[in-house]
Design an enzyme around this catalytic site. Structure first.
Site, short mmCIF file in Angstrom:
data_model
loop_
_atom_site.label_atom_id
_atom_site.label_comp_id
_atom_site.label_asym_id
_atom_site.label_seq_id
_atom_site.Cartn_x
_atom_site.Cartn_y
_atom_site.Cartn_z
N GLY A 82 2.48 -24.30 -1.64
CA GLY A 82 3.89 -24.63 -1.84
C GLY A 82 4.71 -24.39 -0.58
O GLY A 82 5.86 -23.93 -0.63
N GLY A 132 8.40 -25.75 0.12
CA GLY A 132 9.49 -25.44 -0.82
C GLY A 132 10.55 -24.60 -0.13
O GLY A 132 10.45 -24.31 1.07
N GLN A 133 11.57 -24.17 -0.91
CA GLN A 133 12.69 -23.42 -0.30
C GLN A 133 12.18 -22.14 0.36
O GLN A 133 12.46 -21.88 1.54
CB GLN A 133 13.72 -23.06 -1.39
N LEU A 134 11.37 -21.35 -0.36
CA LEU A 134 10.87 -20.07 0.20
C LEU A 134 9.80 -20.33 1.25
O LEU A 134 9.80 -19.72 2.32
CB LEU A 134 10.33 -19.21 -0.94
N ASP A 156 -3.60 -29.48 -4.16
CA ASP A 156 -3.09 -29.25 -5.52
C ASP A 156 -3.76 -27.98 -6.00
O ASP A 156 -4.98 -27.95 -6.17
CB ASP A 156 -3.45 -30.44 -6.42
N TYR A 182 9.25 -21.31 -17.54
CA TYR A 182 9.10 -20.70 -16.20
C TYR A 182 8.96 -19.18 -16.33
O TYR A 182 8.05 -18.59 -15.77
CB TYR A 182 10.31 -21.06 -15.36
#
Ligand code: VAH
Length: 332
Positions: free
Chosen positions: A8, A11-13, A49, A138
């Site tokens: 990931g 992503g933002q982080l 993935d 989540y």
């Protein structure tokens, strides 16, 4: 040593974490990965993935990975619109990472979240060990993930470490479909349009953290002596808690003509299920956690980083052109 895989990674982080890891350990020591091929800058990037065990195994073997920062997941708002995919990615992806960590003696970082808490969790000074009854898929995946991490650490000796991250604020990568995205959206809208319609009520107060503090917490935890790690589910960490209205007021200290109105949507119920203030005494005691940025410091830095560089006004017509229309994040 320090052959690192980040899942990931775009992503933002992940975007900020990859930069920090490459700065600390060297660019060639950090492999980025994500479900789709990058549109640009594919330096040491693998399409991966995380629900594909064999593909994950192949990447780990190819680069002889010894540490995985496992960030790939669906966040709260997006997860509520596709709970099956949220469970599949968040749980099966984590299980693949933990299984390979077990067989290959790999160290793992797993980002949990304050989303593990729910309506029966104490809202103020939320303890490290308390009721976890999340009302989102989540949150359910993060509670399950924490239990899996604890099991793999306790049963198999996997060195997996985790933080219950609050809402993360950053100026670089866009937010990723979470409930706390209102903070980033408000700051960007204030700078580009001087107006914002907030999707939670003004009095909604949530734990938040500036990206530099989040990166520091992750690196401190991962560098800590294993003997100091007493929590193998996930550590509470905190920096600052503020309401949407308090953020708007702090922004107006820099942009006096900024106006914010409020039209709560489905994300209000998610925000209402989360705590307002977190007790992170255990993280401070075990490995020395201490945040740096409070709300004024966050807003000051975000406004300076997001504001267009003022043109040298050589001529009255040399006014900066109006910025492109801001695409607010669509959480689905
Ligand atoms: C979300 N930003 O809103 C994430 C985070 C505490 C919230 O997990 O889903």
């Amino acid at each position: 040593m320090n052959r690192i895989l980040v899942t990931g990674a775009r992503g933002q982080l992940g975007s900020d974490l990859v930069m920090a890891l490459r700065h600390r350990f060297g660019a060639t020591r950090v492999i980025e990965s994500g479900r789709s091929a990058p549109s640009e800058n594919s330096f040491l990037y693998e399409v991966l993935d995380v629900t594909d065990h064999n593909r994950l195994q192949a990447v780990v073997d190819q680069y002889q990975i010894d540490t995985i920062y496992h960030l790939a997941s669906l966040l709260s708002a997006r997860g509520e619109h596709n709970p099956d995919q949220c469970w599949h990615i968040n749980i099966n992806g984590l299980r693949n990472v933990l299984e390979i960590a077990r067989s290959h003696h790999i160290k793992v970082f797993f980002p949990s979240s304050i989303a593990v808490f729910g309506p029966h969790t104490p809202k103020l000074d939320t303890p490290q060990i308390t009721v976890e009854d999340p009302s989102t898929m989540y949150g359910v995946t993060k509670v399950t993930g924490e239990l899996l991490c604890h099991y793999y650490a306790d049963r198999w000796g996997v060195d997996v470490r985790s933080l219950r991250l609050p809402g993360i604020i950053s100026y670089s990568a866009p937010p990723g479909g979470g409930t706390t995205d209102f903070a980033i959206e408000m700051l960007k809208a204030a700078i580009n349009h001087r107006t914002y319609t907030c999707f939670v009520r003004p009095e909604t107060r949530l734990p938040m953290m500036y990206m530099p503090d989040a990166i520091a917490a992750i690196l401190m935890l991962m560098q800590a002596d294993p003997a100091t790690i007493t929590i193998r589910s996930s550590y509470n960490v905190a920096a600052v808690s503020f309401s949407a209205a308090e953020l708007a007021t702090e922004i107006q200290n820099h942009l006096p003509d900024f106006k914010c109105d409020y039209q709560p949507d489905f994300r209000q119920a998610i925000a209402d299920s989360w705590p307002s203030v977190i007790d992170d005494a255990r993280a401070r005691a075990d490995w020395g956690w201490k945040p740096t940025y409070d709300l004024p410091a966050i807003v000051k830095d975000m406004v300076s980083k997001l504001s267009p560089t003022p043109y040298p006004l050589l001529h009255p017509e040399a006014q900066p052109c109006s910025p492109p229309p801001l695409q607010l994040s669509n959480p689905f």
